[in-house]
Design a protein around this motif. Structure first.
Motif, PDB file in Angstrom:
ATOM      1  N   GLU A  69       0.793  -1.232   0.000  1.00 18.35           N
ATOM      2  CA  GLU A  69       0.000   0.000   0.000  1.00 18.35           C
ATOM      3  C   GLU A  69       0.827   1.285   0.000  1.00 18.35           C
ATOM      4  N   ARG A  88      -9.398  -0.856   1.750  1.00 17.06           N
ATOM      5  CA  ARG A  88      -9.929   0.232   2.587  1.00 17.06           C
ATOM      6  C   ARG A  88     -10.365   1.370   1.674  1.00 17.06           C
ATOM      7  N   ASN A  91      -8.645   8.082   2.895  1.00 16.61           N
ATOM      8  CA  ASN A  91      -8.937   8.964   4.021  1.00 16.61           C
ATOM      9  C   ASN A  91      -9.096  10.399   3.518  1.00 16.61           C
ATOM     10  N   ARG A 109     -17.074  -1.100  -3.529  1.00 21.54           N
ATOM     11  CA  ARG A 109     -16.676  -2.339  -2.859  1.00 21.54           C
ATOM     12  C   ARG A 109     -17.083  -3.513  -3.737  1.00 21.54           C
ATOM     13  N   SER A 154      -0.728  -2.990   3.652  1.00 22.07           N
ATOM     14  CA  SER A 154      -1.999  -2.547   4.234  1.00 22.07           C
ATOM     15  C   SER A 154      -2.321  -3.332   5.506  1.00 22.07           C
ATOM     16  N   TYR A 158      -3.254  -1.765   9.040  1.00 20.95           N
ATOM     17  CA  TYR A 158      -4.492  -2.185   9.698  1.00 20.95           C
ATOM     18  C   TYR A 158      -4.247  -2.452  11.180  1.00 20.95           C
ATOM     19  N   LYS A 161      -3.403   0.641  13.389  1.00 19.14           N
ATOM     20  CA  LYS A 161      -4.630   1.354  13.760  1.00 19.14           C
ATOM     21  C   LYS A 161      -5.375   0.596  14.846  1.00 19.14           C
ATOM     22  N   ARG A 249     -11.954  -6.691   6.122  1.00 15.60           N
ATOM     23  CA  ARG A 249     -11.672  -5.481   5.346  1.00 15.60           C
ATOM     24  C   ARG A 249     -12.513  -5.499   4.065  1.00 15.60           C
ATOM     25  N   ASN A 250     -12.994  -4.345   3.666  1.00 13.94           N
ATOM     26  CA  ASN A 250     -13.672  -4.226   2.382  1.00 13.94           C
ATOM     27  C   ASN A 250     -12.644  -3.969   1.290  1.00 13.94           C
ATOM     28  N   ASN A 252     -11.928  -2.410  -2.207  1.00 10.81           N
ATOM     29  CA  ASN A 252     -12.543  -1.386  -3.047  1.00 10.81           C
ATOM     30  C   ASN A 252     -11.714  -1.087  -4.284  1.00 10.81           C
TER      31      ASN A 252
END
Length: 301
Positions: A69, A88, A91, A109, A154, A158, A161, A249-250, A252
């Motif tokens: 990512e 994800r 942001n 998604r 990613s 994840y 966070k 996780r989605n 997208n």
């Protein structure tokens, strides 16, 4: 003679140029060339989708960059490539670049991914709690060691966070250079717990088949009050679809091309019945379960 030879060469050159121009592929929802960035943790499912889409639409060409990512985002945010697949959403800071230029951000998604925790088949332990994982990430004492697919991935972000930390402790948390390297390490060393996207441990990862026989997936119990807190759950397709596996996780596709082209067409196709069947067969959770039609016929007496 020289003039005649020159004219022949010139005519041939012009003819070739006209032919090349005529053969150029028109940019539509199903044709043209699409530059697309793909997060490495969901690389296998995206490549499967591209392969089938390309069979359906031979005039569609993909220039795909698959990286962790943090190594993808600079190219996306400096306008080098305007289509990206991430597990994800963008942001607010990342959306700002395109919002300032009044370019619409289309986010779709198309799958639900799970982050798997794997260990060596010979280990006695077959379960772990989310609290245990957070404690390790926050530097608490533990005899367990975690290893991630990549320090820029990613999955790494994840769990940062999740644990509410800016960086991981120097001890007990490690990273490799790819998901396949994590699988190999876990198959050979029972002292680690590997963390990677579930797409990499499916039966479709033929290259790592022998190593996958030597690893097992841990069941995970969530924090109190959250879905999946009642018992230990593995990242099975049913648990992804039902939303009870803790690490979901989605996936997208984010299209900022600002036009109706191949990016739009591919995003729409990913959510179509054909695209969703590919997700279903991969072991991930589909965006939408497609209804099955059953034809009932009367038997002749």
């Amino acid at each position: 003679m020289r003039n005649i030879f020159f004219i022949i060469i010139l005519l041939a050159f012009v003819s070739c140029k006209r032919k090349a121009k005529t053969e150029s592929v028109k940019e539509t929802r199903t044709s043209g060339t699409l530059k697309i960035l793909v997060d490495e943790s969901v690389g296998p499912i995206v490549q499967e989708q591209i392969d089938v889409f390309s069979l359906d639409y031979p005039q569609a060409k993909f220039e795909t960059t698959v990286k962790p990512e943090e190594k993808l985002l600079p190219a996306f945010l400096n306008d080098s490539v305007r289509v990206i697949v991430l597990p994800r959403m963008l942001n607010k800071a990342e959306e700002k670049y395109y919002n300032q230029r009044n370019i619409k951000i289309n986010t779709s998604r198309f799958a639900v991914d799970g982050i798997a925790l794997i260990t060596n088949q010979s280990n006695i332990d077959s379960t772990i709690t989310v609290k245990e994982i957070i404690d390790i990430l926050q530097g608490g004492k533990s005899d367990k060691r975690l290893v991630f697919d990549n320090a820029y991935s990613s999955t790494f972000q994840y769990f940062k966070k999740l644990a509410n930390i800016s960086q991981f402790p120097a001890k007990s948390v490690y990273s490799k250079n790819s998901s396949d390297e994590v699988i190999k390490l876990i198959a050979e060393d029972k002292n680690f717990i590997g963390i990677l996207g579930i797409n990499w441990i499916s039966g479709r990862n033929v290259k790592m088949a022998n190593y996958l026989l030597k690893v097992k997936t841990l069941g995970v119990k969530n924090l109190s009050g959250k879905p999946g807190a009642d018992q230990f759950y593995k990242p099975t397709q049913d648990n992804l679809i039902n939303g009870i596996y803790p690490f979901l996780r989605n996936v997208n596709i984010i299209d900022c091309e600002g036009r109706d082209g191949l990016g739009t067409g591919f995003a729409t196709w990913l959510r179509s019945q054909r695209g969703q069947l590919i997700v279903l067969k991969s072991g991930l959770g589909p965006h939408k379960l497609m209804p099955r039609e059953i034809n009932l016929t009367k038997e002749n007496k």
